[in-house]
Scaffold this active site. Structure first.
Site, PDB file in Angstrom:
ATOM      1  N   GLU A  37      66.383  -5.207  37.882  1.00 43.09           N
ATOM      2  CA  GLU A  37      65.808  -5.569  36.591  1.00 43.09           C
ATOM      3  C   GLU A  37      66.807  -5.469  35.450  1.00 43.09           C
ATOM      4  OE1 GLU A  37      64.333  -3.777  38.909  1.00 43.09           O
ATOM      5  OE2 GLU A  37      62.596  -5.011  39.424  1.00 43.09           O
ATOM      6  N   ASP A  77      55.326  -2.340  35.699  1.00 40.40           N
ATOM      7  CA  ASP A  77      55.614  -1.045  36.327  1.00 40.40           C
ATOM      8  C   ASP A  77      57.089  -0.904  36.730  1.00 40.40           C
ATOM      9  OD1 ASP A  77      52.437  -0.483  37.495  1.00 40.40           O
ATOM     10  OD2 ASP A  77      53.089  -2.503  37.015  1.00 40.40           O
ATOM     11  N   ILE A 113      59.718  -2.352  35.033  1.00 39.33           N
ATOM     12  CA  ILE A 113      60.575  -2.779  33.919  1.00 39.33           C
ATOM     13  C   ILE A 113      61.649  -1.719  33.629  1.00 39.33           C
ATOM     14  CG2 ILE A 113      59.272  -1.799  31.955  1.00 39.33           C
ATOM     15  CD1 ILE A 113      59.580  -4.618  30.625  1.00 39.33           C
ATOM     16  N   HIS A 134      51.073  -1.020  40.166  1.00 41.31           N
ATOM     17  CA  HIS A 134      50.857  -2.447  39.889  1.00 41.31           C
ATOM     18  C   HIS A 134      49.812  -2.602  38.790  1.00 41.31           C
ATOM     19  CE1 HIS A 134      52.551  -2.424  43.962  1.00 41.31           C
ATOM     20  NE2 HIS A 134      53.066  -3.590  43.633  1.00 41.31           N
TER      21      HIS A 134
END
Ligand SMILES: Cc1ncc(C[n+]2csc(CCOP(=O)(O)OP(=O)(O)O)c2C)c(N)n1
Ligand SMILES: [Mg+2]
Length: 735
Positions: free
Chosen positions: A465, A490, A492, A535
């Protein structure tokens, strides 16, 4: 490159062999190299003195690293190649054309500090004219941006039309310049190779054969931590040797001539498009880590003396004398001239006016394009009667986001989309042979876009990410419009350094020298029945708490389309939060509003007008609050005014104030856990500024202070439900 300042005359032996070159460097260039190395060291010395006199507030030196900087500066082209340096790169910046005065104005924090307007510590380089991109303090966060920068150069070379300016959106304010053989320089210390982002950057540069020149300036220490603790086996060159497509060099970075020849070879390799380069330069750090550090606490004298014997300034001086390029007199004259010039710059800096406090909010956001402008308020095209008489079927939020992305990509060739699984198929021959249908995102939001626009505009990223956001920042800095996806909110967090310390700050910290108006789309939220802890997360307040990034959170298909278009055309970075539960909900479906539909940021929507009580909310709580409000009216005749904020930064304070002044009772509702959530700020402002209008306390309805559990019974109990909202509304109405 060489600057065009006057060069002292070489004496004696130099005149006998005036044409001799050293690894391609002329005698004249070598004198200039020494002059700039010496100048760099003397600026550090003067800053140290100024810090001791409390005339500047911080000092970190480039001492011991000068030879590498000059080698890079002479092998690369200022204003042509791109530079992501770090704080030890003073000598490089001087070689690229920066002046002592520009550096000292930064040290005193002057209003006229051209690099940051008094916002950044000294040695945080930013010179738009030389393509030196604003740097920050987190170690290593420049690396992925440099990778994105190199990708942008390649993209514009293959899409030259995309570089053209265009009126009416961010492109109007974003000049693009590029060269098909440009190189992106990025430097870091030995300790910084321990950062994950370094490995992510190496991986992508290697895999995409990007013209990135990595320069590790290895002074053996990261503050007090020696290299063998940072790096397995104590040598980074050995660890990275397996990366394909690289040209590697490991050099004595205290010898400018050796360093220059290594740089010249590596730059030629990168320019030819062969792949990235990696120069591991062994240097010294004679002045401790910074003025806040005393290395005698952890390095014995004997070790420090070994370093001192390799000091690049002394070595270069000896070299010039040995080769008869300058004699002692010539060196003295050169040094005297440097001192005299430096004194003028110091005097100027000490006389310079400090910035005034009214400048602090300048350039938090773009001064050129206001995304709250009423000009962006448009009507959906489908509101017009359909010409063929057919009823246009309402579409889901997922459909409209996909359609909006497609239309914007068609309109603006600077847009690229990447992230995890966003492509239809990375092995594009499967697509071409029509063997498969394609994926287009785990939620299929980007389905078909690779098929329509090609694999250089829509592609999968590695599962990393920070890499997604860091590369997007680099690209956006160059004028591209990356619209990247984070698969689940979740996950990030690996990108948090880029999202908190980089993306929102590029413009402000460079005093509008650079900007990076990228869009980060993120699937967020719960109510998934089985989404569980990892999630289902929200957490938008962490980002609304970060000045410099816009945060949008639509609750329905039409708003998602209009706000996404505004986000893409915007001149600021935008975090675009898409609630997973709303992607395919029946609630809020709408016909596609056409390719020009925009909604201004910071404009709430009154979902339902009412007189008795206001509910301020957004996202997936909107349909739940609506359900509760309708029931309350049916059963008890209470008329709730329901406000959907749609955009969280900026947010529509006027709409809140108008509603609360009318109803005198207010609930702030949000899906995230109750304490410290987004609604806390709204509630506090209402209490502060609308106190006189309140007939009841400000109430909040939100999730329990826990993460979301897997078992649906637990999930229901944790997240705010329509019944919770109904109960709170009823209680507040009766208060
Ligand atoms: C992410 C991050 N962690 C910690 C720091 C504090 N810090 C600043 S410089 C530094 C050491 C860097 O060492 P190295 O990469 O070897 O570079 P050098 O200073 O030796 O040139 C540390 C720990 C920081 N700036 N950023
Ligand atoms: Mg170091």
């Amino acid at each position: 490159m060489a600057t065009t300042k006057t060069v002292p005359k070489a004496a004696g032996k130099a005149l006998e062999t005036p044409d001799k070159t050293y690894q391609g460097l002329t005698r004249k260039q070598l004198i200039e190299i020494y002059r700039l190395m010496f100048l760099s060291r003397r600026i550090d010395d003067r800053e140290i003195l100024l810090k001791r006199q409390q005339k500047i507030f911080f000092q970190i030196s480039g001492a011991g690293h000068e030879a590498v900087g000059l080698a890079a500066g002479f092998a690369l082209k200022s204003g042509y190649d791109w530079f992501y340096p770090y704080y030890r790169d003073r000598a490089l910046c001087l070689a690229l054309g920066a002046t002592p005065s520009q550096m000292l104005l930064m040290a005193v924090g002057a209003a006229d500090d051209p690099q940051s307007g008094g916002r950044q510590m000294p040695s945080h380089w930013s010179f738009p004219k030389f393509n030196v991109v604003t740097q920050s303090s987190p170690t290593g966060s420049q690396i992925l941006q440099a990778v994105g920068c190199a990708e942008a150069g390649r993209y514009f070379s293959t899409h030259p039309e995309a570089a053209k300016k265009s009126e009416g959106d961010y492109r109007q304010f974003k000049d693009v310049k590029f060269h098909s053989d440009e190189v992106t320089y990025v430097s870091l210390g030995d300790g910084t190779t321990s950062e994950g982002e370094f490995w992510e950057g190496m991986n992508t540069a290697s895999n995409r054969k990007l013209p990135v020149l990595f320069v590790v300036q290895d002074n053996g220490y990261a503050i007090s931590v020696p290299v063998e603790v940072q790096t397995a086996g104590g040598n980074i060159s050995r660890l990275v040797a397996g990366f394909p497509n690289f040209h590697f060099e490991e050099i004595d970075g205290t010898d400018p001539v050796e360093a220059y020849s290594a740089f010249a070879r590596t730059v030629a390799y990168c320019r030819a498009g062969e792949g990235p380069g990696f120069i591991h330069a062994h240097v010294i750090r004679p002045y401790s880590h910074s003025l806040s550090d005393d290395e005698r606490l952890y390095r014995p004298d004997a070790e420090r003396q070994v370093d001192a014997a390799r000091d690049p300034i002394t070595r270069m001086q000896m070299f010039l004398i040995r080769e008869g390029i300058l004699d002692e007199k010539g060196i003295n004259k050169l040094e005297k001239q440097v001192e005299d010039d430096l004194q003028i710059a110091v005097d100027q800096a000490l006389d310079a006016a400090p910035p005034t406090p009214d400048t602090i909010t300048r350039y938090v956001y773009s001064p050129n394009l206001d995304p709250t402008s009423p000009v962006l308020q448009t009507e959906p095209a489908s509101a017009a009667p359909a010409t063929d008489g057919k009823k246009v079927a309402p579409k889901t939020m997922a459909d409209l986001i996909n359609a909006t992305l497609r239309d914007e990509m068609r309109r603006d060739e600077r847009i690229v989309i990447f992230g995890e699984d966003v492509a239809d198929c990375s092995r594009e021959q499967y697509l071409q042979e029509k063997l498969i249908k394609g994926k287009g995102g785990v939620f299929k939001l980007t389905f078909g876009l690779q098929n329509d626009f090609g694999s250089d505009r829509v592609f999968n990223s590695p599962l990393a990410e920070a890499s997604i956001v860091g590369r997007a920042i680099g690209m956006a800095t160059r004028g591209m419009k990356p619209v990247v996806e984070i698969q689940f909110f979740d996950y990030i967090w690996p990108a948090m350094m880029q999202l908190r310390d980089e993306m929102p700050l590029i413009r402000w910290r460079s005093n509008d020298g650079f900007s990076c108006p990228a869009v980060v789309r993120v699937a967020i939220g719960g109510y998934l029945t089985g989404g569980a802890i990892y999630h289902s997360q929200c957490g938008e307040s962490i980002f609304t708490h970060t000045p410099g990034i816009r945060v949008v959170f639509p609750s329905n298909a039409l708003d998602a389309a209009g706000l996404l278009r505004t986000a893409i055309r915007c001149d600021d970075p935008v975090l675009f939060l898409e609630h997973k539960r709303l992607y395919r909900e029946t609630f809020g479906r709408a016909p596609y509003p056409g390719p020009d539909y925009t909604i201004p940021f910071g404009k709430a929507k009154v979902v339902q007008a009412g007189t008795d009580l206001s509910v301020i909310t957004y996202g997936a709580v909107v349909p739940r609050a609506l359900q509760a409000a309708q029931k309350l009216e049916r059963e008890h005749g209470v008329k709730v005014e329901l406000i959907d904020l749609r955009c969280l930064n900026p947010f529509d304070w006027d709409a809140i104030a108008a509603s609360v002044s009318k109803t005198n009772r207010v609930i702030v509702a949000y899906e995230d856990s109750l304490s410290w959530g987004y609604g806390a700020e709204i509630a506090a402002r209402i209490a502060d500024q609308l106190f006189d209008h309140l007939d009841a306390p400000v109430r909040r309805v939100a999730a329990k202070d826990t993460f979301v559990a897997y078992q649906p019974i637990l999930e229901d109990a944790i997240l705010p439900q329509a019944e919770d909202l109904l109960r709170a509304m009823k209680e507040l109405a009766e208060y």
